[in-house]
Write an enzyme that holds these catalytic residues in place. Sequence first.
Site, PDB file in Angstrom:
ATOM      1  N   ILE A 117       0.330  -1.166  -0.302  1.00  0.00           N
ATOM      2  CA  ILE A 117       0.191  -0.032   0.246  1.00  0.00           C
ATOM      3  C   ILE A 117       1.254   1.257  -0.448  1.00  0.00           C
ATOM      4  CG2 ILE A 117      -0.349   0.304   2.424  1.00  0.00           C
ATOM      5  CD1 ILE A 117      -2.707   1.062   0.044  1.00  0.00           C
ATOM      6  N   GLU A 175      -7.002  -1.380   5.453  1.00  0.00           N
ATOM      7  CA  GLU A 175      -7.950  -2.769   6.893  1.00  0.00           C
ATOM      8  C   GLU A 175      -6.632  -3.178   6.482  1.00  0.00           C
ATOM      9  OE1 GLU A 175      -8.419  -5.974   6.166  1.00  0.00           O
ATOM     10  OE2 GLU A 175      -8.594  -5.120   4.130  1.00  0.00           O
ATOM     11  N   GLY A 317      -6.056  -7.059   0.109  1.00  0.00           N
ATOM     12  CA  GLY A 317      -6.878  -5.846   1.105  1.00  0.00           C
ATOM     13  C   GLY A 317      -5.235  -4.246   1.327  1.00  0.00           C
ATOM     14  N   GLU A 318      -5.809  -3.602   2.473  1.00  0.00           N
ATOM     15  CA  GLU A 318      -4.638  -2.133   2.480  1.00  0.00           C
ATOM     16  C   GLU A 318      -5.492  -1.136   2.333  1.00  0.00           C
ATOM     17  OE1 GLU A 318      -1.072  -3.426   1.848  1.00  0.00           O
ATOM     18  OE2 GLU A 318      -0.694  -5.530   3.402  1.00  0.00           O
ATOM     19  N   GLY A 319      -6.077  -1.143   1.607  1.00  0.00           N
ATOM     20  CA  GLY A 319      -6.480  -0.552   0.565  1.00  0.00           C
ATOM     21  C   GLY A 319      -5.826  -0.738  -1.028  1.00  0.00           C
TER      22      GLY A 319
END
Length: 353
Positions: A117, A175, A317-319
């Site tokens: 990210i 997240e 995830g992580e954005g």
Amino acid sequence: MSDLSSLSTRQQSLAPIKDLSALRRILQDLPPGNEHAAGAAAAREEILTKPPGSLGRLEEIVAWLARWQGRYPPVMDDPQVCVFAGNHGVAETGVSAYPPVVTEQMVQNFERGGAAINQLSAELGAKVTVVPLELARPVNNFLHAPAMTEGEFLDAFQSGMHAVRPAASVLCPGEMGIGNTTAASAICFALLGGNPADWCGRGSGISIGTVERKVEVVSEAVRLHGNAISDGLDALRILGGREIAAMAGSIVAARLLAIPVMLDGFICSAAALALHCSGPGGLAHCMVGHSSMEPGHRRLLAHLGLRPLLDLDLRLGEGTGAVLAALVARAALRCHLGMATFTEAGVHSGIER
């Protein structure tokens, strides 16, 4: 009203929320978008040197930015990426490939700039805001008790709200939390029903046997708590985690602050689902960045009637998917503002308009 006074007015909308009833009232009365700004974007699209509609969803993106920033032209000069991190008691049931300590280790990696990210956000020109939420104190294992009390839930939700910068041009929430795909699956099963196996995928790369365990856990959780779940907020409190609640809070804050939101994958979309099930039109300011490899994500997006911009087989995830889509949004806006009109270019449109 000046931009400064407008910003001050919007910030006042982030007053403390005393209980779930007050939050439900907020979700019933969210501000609308600015149709005048969206109309101005559409009007310019009609006179640019291209056939009408030929840039497809890039045109939709510009109107979306204008509508939810409440201005024309919109901007993409100050995007914000927020990664919320939390730990889950349900991880003790063996539903993940990694131990909960990895959540804290990854938070340190985010803060050092070493995660995926961070690299994608740098390309977007955004610094990652990292929000760890009581990592040493996981939420309850929802097989034993609701994940959070009302007070714990509201604290996490408002942590998400206050993480949003009022001047951000777009928000990309993400997240990190070992066990949170199980929580997201339970939220979706509780709110949308179907077969629990429909909502359970391999998450961080678990074995087929562990997926079967996840299905058992999700089914048992909804059997235990189903009667206590009346809306999305109940599902989020009872089955979710602090980071999922915080993502939901950031999405609501963005709406109150006139910031469009680019949603990420399955877990982020589960947070969004909880808002959708608790207030009409609560996701109108959101666009979905991508469709993840989690099988439940496509089902969830179909229910929400939201079409992802990208489909890249992501499941991190992580954005990450949200940030990649925000890069597309920046390109769309540059094209919209930089292209010449037919009149400016001295090009005959050849089309009756």
